[in-house]
Design an enzyme around this catalytic site. Structure first.
Site, short mmCIF file in Angstrom:
data_model
loop_
_atom_site.label_atom_id
_atom_site.label_comp_id
_atom_site.label_asym_id
_atom_site.label_seq_id
_atom_site.Cartn_x
_atom_site.Cartn_y
_atom_site.Cartn_z
N GLU A 187 0.86 -1.19 0.00
CA GLU A 187 0.00 0.00 0.00
C GLU A 187 0.89 1.24 0.00
O GLU A 187 1.78 1.36 0.84
CB GLU A 187 -0.92 -0.03 1.24
CG GLU A 187 -1.62 1.28 1.56
CD GLU A 187 -2.47 1.83 0.41
OE1 GLU A 187 -3.27 1.08 -0.16
OE2 GLU A 187 -2.33 3.04 0.10
N ARG A 237 -17.36 3.61 5.45
CA ARG A 237 -16.24 2.94 4.75
C ARG A 237 -15.14 2.52 5.72
O ARG A 237 -14.58 1.44 5.60
CB ARG A 237 -15.61 3.90 3.73
CG ARG A 237 -16.29 3.99 2.42
CD ARG A 237 -15.61 5.06 1.60
NE ARG A 237 -14.21 4.72 1.38
CZ ARG A 237 -13.75 4.15 0.27
NH1 ARG A 237 -14.57 3.91 -0.72
NH2 ARG A 237 -12.49 3.86 0.15
N TYR A 278 -28.57 8.14 4.02
CA TYR A 278 -28.85 6.86 4.70
C TYR A 278 -28.09 6.80 6.02
O TYR A 278 -27.08 7.50 6.20
CB TYR A 278 -28.50 5.67 3.80
CG TYR A 278 -27.13 5.70 3.16
CD1 TYR A 278 -26.00 5.26 3.84
CD2 TYR A 278 -26.97 6.15 1.86
CE1 TYR A 278 -24.76 5.26 3.23
CE2 TYR A 278 -25.73 6.17 1.24
CZ TYR A 278 -24.63 5.72 1.94
OH TYR A 278 -23.39 5.74 1.34
N ASP A 320 -11.87 -0.98 -8.51
CA ASP A 320 -11.83 0.22 -9.36
C ASP A 320 -10.69 0.17 -10.39
O ASP A 320 -10.78 0.82 -11.44
CB ASP A 320 -11.66 1.48 -8.50
CG ASP A 320 -13.00 1.98 -7.96
OD1 ASP A 320 -14.02 1.27 -8.12
OD2 ASP A 320 -13.02 3.07 -7.36
#
Ligand SMILES: Cc1cc2nc3c(=O)[nH]c(=O)nc-3n(C[C@H](O)[C@H](O)[C@H](O)COP(=O)(O)OP(=O)(O)OC[C@H]3O[C@@H](n4cnc5c(N)ncnc54)[C@H](O)[C@@H]3O)c2cc1C
Length: 405
Positions: A46, A120, A229, A311
């Site tokens: 990462e 998330r 939401y 993605d």
């Protein structure tokens, strides 16, 4: 032993069953978990020096909740997510209710899992905690993948610090601006459709009672829509407002400070309850949305010993709320494919790509179409509202998506 069985055994022995993953977003971490569960050793690289997930919510349909449960995360999900009972669609100008899709029990009955909404960062943390339990997964932070090269039997990646690591396969889960994709497909930058996303999250307790909500509400208006939401067991409200426009500056970075006054101006002609909600939230972040055209073949998801996930493979507009969902489904299929011990490494990745690309392309295409319908004006808007009023849940439900993959 037959010649074929001997050949398979030889292929298997040649493999060390090691996978390298570029990127530790939701896709990369879910991929690491699935590969580890399939018996592979995993190294994740990462580029960020620390894992700080952006403060935004995501919806996860029953198709995705089923996969996460399969990863053993059911109890964790129940602990942190919200499970809204209904999706309500309203006209952003008049405020009128246009249609309702019951979620909750109906979703469990038809699709075997509830519809969930989650922060998330909470989903990211669940995946990270699950990986920490596994001794065969290593995560390297501050490791920016810049290159890879393949030989007939291996793939080797290089990082900016000059680290070279060899394995059987490499997975690019490095997001919208994927370096692995660039090296594999060299197909240019993502598209910028000219849509901006303002995102915010607030504790419901800080909102006036009339603005608190435990359901998903989508407000549709000309050249805009807003979705709200609950997240964090319903204690917080997530709001995302999409308008047409461009941002100046760096598109590569995820989010920018937003000027709340710009958003209030863009919402100036919407109904009072929606303006009320927007005005009650002081701080917003701004994203310029990007995507790519729907995939055209399995070759865009895997070639040789290299595959793309999430993605990096199929960035999409968020109008079906399935970008992270497709990354998690990719991860599940990657684990299943890597477990096929009678196949070579390249064949396993082909199996993965063949099983994923058409569904992802369909979700990408449907997301683009939804954007046009959500933001419609004139006769199309009139037709949309009339259809929603007449058919309600029949047009709001997406059985092929929620029952799959
Ligand atoms: C406004 C908006 C609303 C959305 N709503 C939803 C929703 O409701 N439901 C849903 O399912 N999805 C939603 N999405 C989409 C979802 O957020 C993305 O599809 C998902 O996060 C993609 O995950 P990923 O892991 O593939 O990529 P990313 O999250 O981008 O992760 C990529 C990772 O790779 C790292 N990286 C990049 N390059 C390198 C490199 N060279 N070397 C090493 N590491 C690298 C990055 O630092 C990052 O950590 C929404 C998106 C937006 C913009």
């Amino acid at each position: 032993m037959s010649a074929r069985r001997l050949g398979e055994a030889a292929k298997f022995l040649r493999m060390s069953k090691q996978v390298l993953i570029a990127g530790a977003g939701i896709g990369g971490l879910a991929g690491a978990l699935a590969c580890s569960r399939a018996g592979w050793k995993v190294r994740v690289f990462e580029r960020a020096a620390e894992l700080s997930e952006v403060g935004a919510g995501i919806q996860i349909g029953p198709n995705v909740v089923r996969v996460l449960r399969g990863f053993g995360l059911e109890a964790d999900l129940e602990r942190v997510a919200a499970f809204p009972g209904r999706l309500q669609v309203r006209n952003a100008l008049s405020g009128a209710e246009l249609g309702v899709l019951p979620l909750g029990e109906r979703s469990v009955r038809l699709y075997g899992a509830p519809y969930a909404t989650i922060h998330r960062a909470d989903l990211h943390r669940l995946l990270l905690e699950a990986l920490e339990q596994r001794s065969d997964v290593r995560l390297g932070l501050g490791s920016w993948v810049v290159n890879f090269r393949e030989t007939p039997h291996t793939v080797t990646l290089t990082t900016t610090e000059g680290l070279e690591v060899e394995a059987d396969v490499l997975v690019g889960a490095d997001g919208l601006w994927s370096r692995v994709r660039e090296l594999m497909l060299n197909d240019g930058a993502p598209r910028v459709p000219g849509h901006l996303a303002y995102r915010a999250m607030v504790p419901q307790a800080r909102l006036p009672e009339r603005l608190r909500s435990q359901q998903v509400t989508a407000w549709l208006g000309p050249r805009l829509h807003v979705v709200q939401y609950p997240v964090r067991r319903g204690e917080w409200l997530n709001v995302v407002a999409i308008v047409h426009g461009q941002v100046d500056g760096e598109l590569h970075s995820w989010d920018h400070d937003a000027n709340a006054a710009d958003l209030r101006k863009a919402m100036g002609h919407t109904c009072p309850p929606l303006q009320d909600l927007i005005a009650a939230i002081p701080e917003w972040r701004l994203w310029a949305l990007c995507d790519r055209p729907p995939m055209k073949g399995a070759w865009q998801q895997a070639q040789g010993r290299v595959a793309l996930l999430g993605d990096a493979a199929h960035p999409m507009r968020p109008y079906l709320a399935q970008g992270a969902g497709m990354a998690i489904e990719d991860a599940h299929e990657l684990g299943r494919s890597l477990a096929l011990d009678s196949l070579t490494a390249g064949e396993r990745l082909q199996h993965y790509a063949q099983n994923r690309w058409q569904r992802c392309a369909r979700v990408q295409a449907r997301s683009i179409r939804n954007g046009g319908i959500f933001h419609a004006d004139g006769l199309v808007r009139w037709g949309r509202d009339a259809t929603l009023k007449l058919l309600g849940e029949r047009v709001l439900d997406v059985p092929w998506l929620y029952a799959g993959p």
